[in-house]
Each structure stands twice: as C-alpha cells, then as structure tokens.
Design an enzyme around this catalytic site. Structure first.
Site, PDB file in Angstrom:
ATOM      1  N   LEU A  68       0.868  -1.174   0.000  1.00 18.45           N
ATOM      2  CA  LEU A  68       0.000   0.000   0.000  1.00 18.45           C
ATOM      3  C   LEU A  68       0.905   1.223   0.000  1.00 18.45           C
ATOM      4  CD1 LEU A  68      -2.830  -0.802   2.611  1.00 18.45           C
ATOM      5  CD2 LEU A  68      -3.021  -0.799   0.117  1.00 18.45           C
ATOM      6  N   ASP A  69       0.519   2.234  -0.748  1.00 19.51           N
ATOM      7  CA  ASP A  69       1.322   3.459  -0.804  1.00 19.51           C
ATOM      8  C   ASP A  69       1.485   4.076   0.585  1.00 19.51           C
ATOM      9  OD1 ASP A  69       1.513   3.180  -3.500  1.00 19.51           O
ATOM     10  OD2 ASP A  69       0.065   4.753  -3.996  1.00 19.51           O
ATOM     11  N   PHE A  70       2.519   4.859   0.733  1.00 19.78           N
ATOM     12  CA  PHE A  70       2.780   5.610   1.950  1.00 19.78           C
ATOM     13  C   PHE A  70       1.548   6.392   2.403  1.00 19.78           C
ATOM     14  CE2 PHE A  70       3.959   9.865   3.575  1.00 19.78           C
ATOM     15  CZ  PHE A  70       4.600   9.509   4.759  1.00 19.78           C
ATOM     16  N   THR A  72      -1.645   5.872   1.523  1.00 20.05           N
ATOM     17  CA  THR A  72      -2.886   5.096   1.510  1.00 20.05           C
ATOM     18  C   THR A  72      -3.054   4.334   2.815  1.00 20.05           C
ATOM     19  OG1 THR A  72      -2.656   4.810  -0.882  1.00 20.05           O
ATOM     20  CG2 THR A  72      -4.226   3.379   0.244  1.00 20.05           C
TER      21      THR A  72
END
Length: 332
Positions: A68-70, A72
């Site tokens: 998961l993105d930073f 998100t």
C-alpha cells in the site's frame, strides 16, 4: 481510523490467525524502511506489538503479502510463515484477490459507474522519477486544465506525461457513492475496484478523468496540500486461500464523524450494497472457473481413456495380425 498521526502504539488489528495478520494501515506511514530516521513503520509497529512473531530469517521480520502506498490507509495482509506467504503470493499473482477501495475525489463525477482504462507507465521526466504517468503524446508534457478549483481558486492541473516508459494496460472500476463538499469544495465519494495492479494506478486513473483524489499532493503537482491526508483507503481485502478464503473489511474513514470537513449532500448508493455486489460477482466468477476446470479435467480424463482404449485395440489388432501371418506362413 482517526485524524491523529501514526505512532508505534496505535496499530489496529483487523484479523489474526497462526498464518496471517491483517492490519488497518495508518495513512502517511511506510510499510517498511531502511532509512534510520523513519522510526514509525508498519514493520516497527508489528515488532512493538508482536516481537515473538518476527522471523529472524527475513530482513524486516515480517512477510508483507502486498503493498500500500505511503499515503494510503487500510487493509494490509502480513504472512507469519513462508508457506502462508507462498499461498497468498500465488493468489495475488493469479489476480484472484479482490480489493475494494474508497476515496474522496475533487469535483462531482458525472458518470456514476464507469471503467477507467488508461495504460500506465513510469514517468521518465526529469525530477519525476517516483511518479507514474498515462500514455500520451511523445516529445513533450501535456497539461489538461479541468474546471475543478482548489480552495485557493487556482485551476487544478492534471499532468499527462509523454516519455512514459513501458506503459501497460490498466483498468479500474469506479462507482459513485455520494456527492458532497470537502472543506467547501465539490467532492465525490467513490468506490474503486482495480482490475489490474500497477503502481499508483488508482491515483493516476482518477487524475486522468479530471477528478484527482483529495489530498493527493503528488498528482496535483503539489497544489493539494490543505487536507491532513490523501483520501484513499483500502476498505476490503479478500484472498481466496484454501480451504477458507480470508475476508476482511475496515471501518469507513470518510464520514463526517471522522472528518468534519466532509459534508455529503446526496447519496447515490450505499457502500455496503456495492461491496456485497462486488463479492457476489467474484463468487460467481470463481464458481464458473471451477466448473471450467472440472470440464477440462473430465475432457483430459476422457481423452486419456480413449487413448488407452485405442492403444489396447491397436495391440489386439497387431496380435491377431501376427497370428494370421503365422498360420498363413505355415501353409506355404
């Protein structure tokens, strides 16, 4: 999920077994990091809460099944042993995992249901090496100006990069849930279901249709820096493990109770009903796939039996022919 920043203590567990832990990842926190100054990561939180579960044979101590993105938040699955990690990895590799996200987008999205279909590649422009881009014209950058205005009344710009390295087809299903206002500006709450997996896919796809995610600093070219976070959340995760699938959902962080700046004005459809429809469709797809596998197996078995019968018939014909030749030769 609250508006408070992440700490080592505030790790929320959604699911735990002998093989997996699913956490509700906080916004603005990395899964892991080799940088000494990044003290608060999901890996560090897990070590704080479950030191006995850390595997010394891995670099970070825990096997993260996906990313998961930073920026998100939401459901993140962690495998607690090598076998469990392998089983989950195969599901992600075969694209049988169901992921459902919710997001707040700038502006009011007109089409209430649509499939976003843009090829995404890596941006090779100078100074934008950590950004992705959609396939565009070659030789220059193209800026599309939308009618979306930020609170500072500066037109929102969406960057469609040329110089897009290795673009690959990507599809995202978008469904409108609510129309309203975020901090006084028009906003739309949507459900996003990625049909493919590509870095920053949801963020780039939403920007490409002129409705970037609220608080997405990167894909607003640094303009959207007012909100306390980027409004993208991994709401549901389903991994078809054997013998039982892993199914986890989170709380909805985009409600007026959690964030008073979000004011929904009109509901189009409920989050629960849409998620149920997504899961029903996935179950039907799995049922059809199982039927196809059974039919293929039966066909192979049938061919195998027929082949065996043909071999036996051929052997019998050869034996009879040899007997006939032997008798015929004796008469000469």
């Amino acid at each position: 999920m609250s508006t408070q920043t992440a700490s080592l203590e505030n790790l929320k567990i959604l699911y735990q077994s002998d093989d997996y832990i699913v956490v509700d990842k906080h916004w603005d926190i990395r899964i892991d990091s080799k940088m000494w100054y990044e003290k608060v990561t999901v890996q560090a939180q897990l070590r704080q809460h479950f030191p006995e579960l850390a595997d010394p044979n891995t670099y970070y101590g825990f096997r993260f099944c996906h990313q998961l993105d930073f920026s998100t938040s939401g459901a993140l699955c962690v495998a607690l042993n090598k076998a469990a990690a392998g089983q989950a990895y195969r599901c992600f590799k075969d694209r049988t995992v169901t992921k459902v996200y919710i997001a707040l987008l700038r502006g009011w999205v007109e089409a209430e249901t649509q499939t976003l279909d843009f090829s995404i590649g890596k941006n090779s422009s100078e100074g934008k090496t950590h950004m992705m881009c959609i396939e565009g014209t070659e030789g220059r950058n193209i800026y599309m100006q939308t009618n979306i205005l930020l609170c500072c009344c500066i037109p929102y710009l969406i960057l469609m990069h040329s110089g897009c390295e290795n673009p690959k087809p990507c599809q995202t299903e978008l469904t409108v849930l609510q129309y309203g206002f975020y901090d006084g500006d028009p906003a739309t709450k949507v459900l996003l279901k990625p049909l493919t997996g590509r870095t920053h896919q949801l963020r780039v796809h939403c920007s490409a249709i002129g409705h970037p995610i609220v608080g997405d600093f990167t894909y607003s070219l640094g303009s959207d820096d007012g909100p306390y976070r980027m409004m993208l959340h991994a709401y549901l995760l389903r991994i078809p493990l054997k013998p039982l699938p892993l199914l986890v959902s989170t709380e909805d962080p985009f409600t007026p109770t959690v964030d008073s700046k979000w004011h929904p004005e009109r509901s189009v459809r409920s989050l629960e009903d849409n998620v149920a429809a997504v899961l029903d469709r996935r179950l039907e797809e799995e049922r059809i796939l199982e039927e196809e596998k059974k039919c293929a197996l039966q066909e192979r078995n049938k061919k195998g039996v027929l082949g065996k019968q043909k071999d036996e018939e051929g052997e019998e014909q050869t034996r009879q022919c040899q007997e006939w030749l032997s008798e015929w030769g004796g008469e000469i």
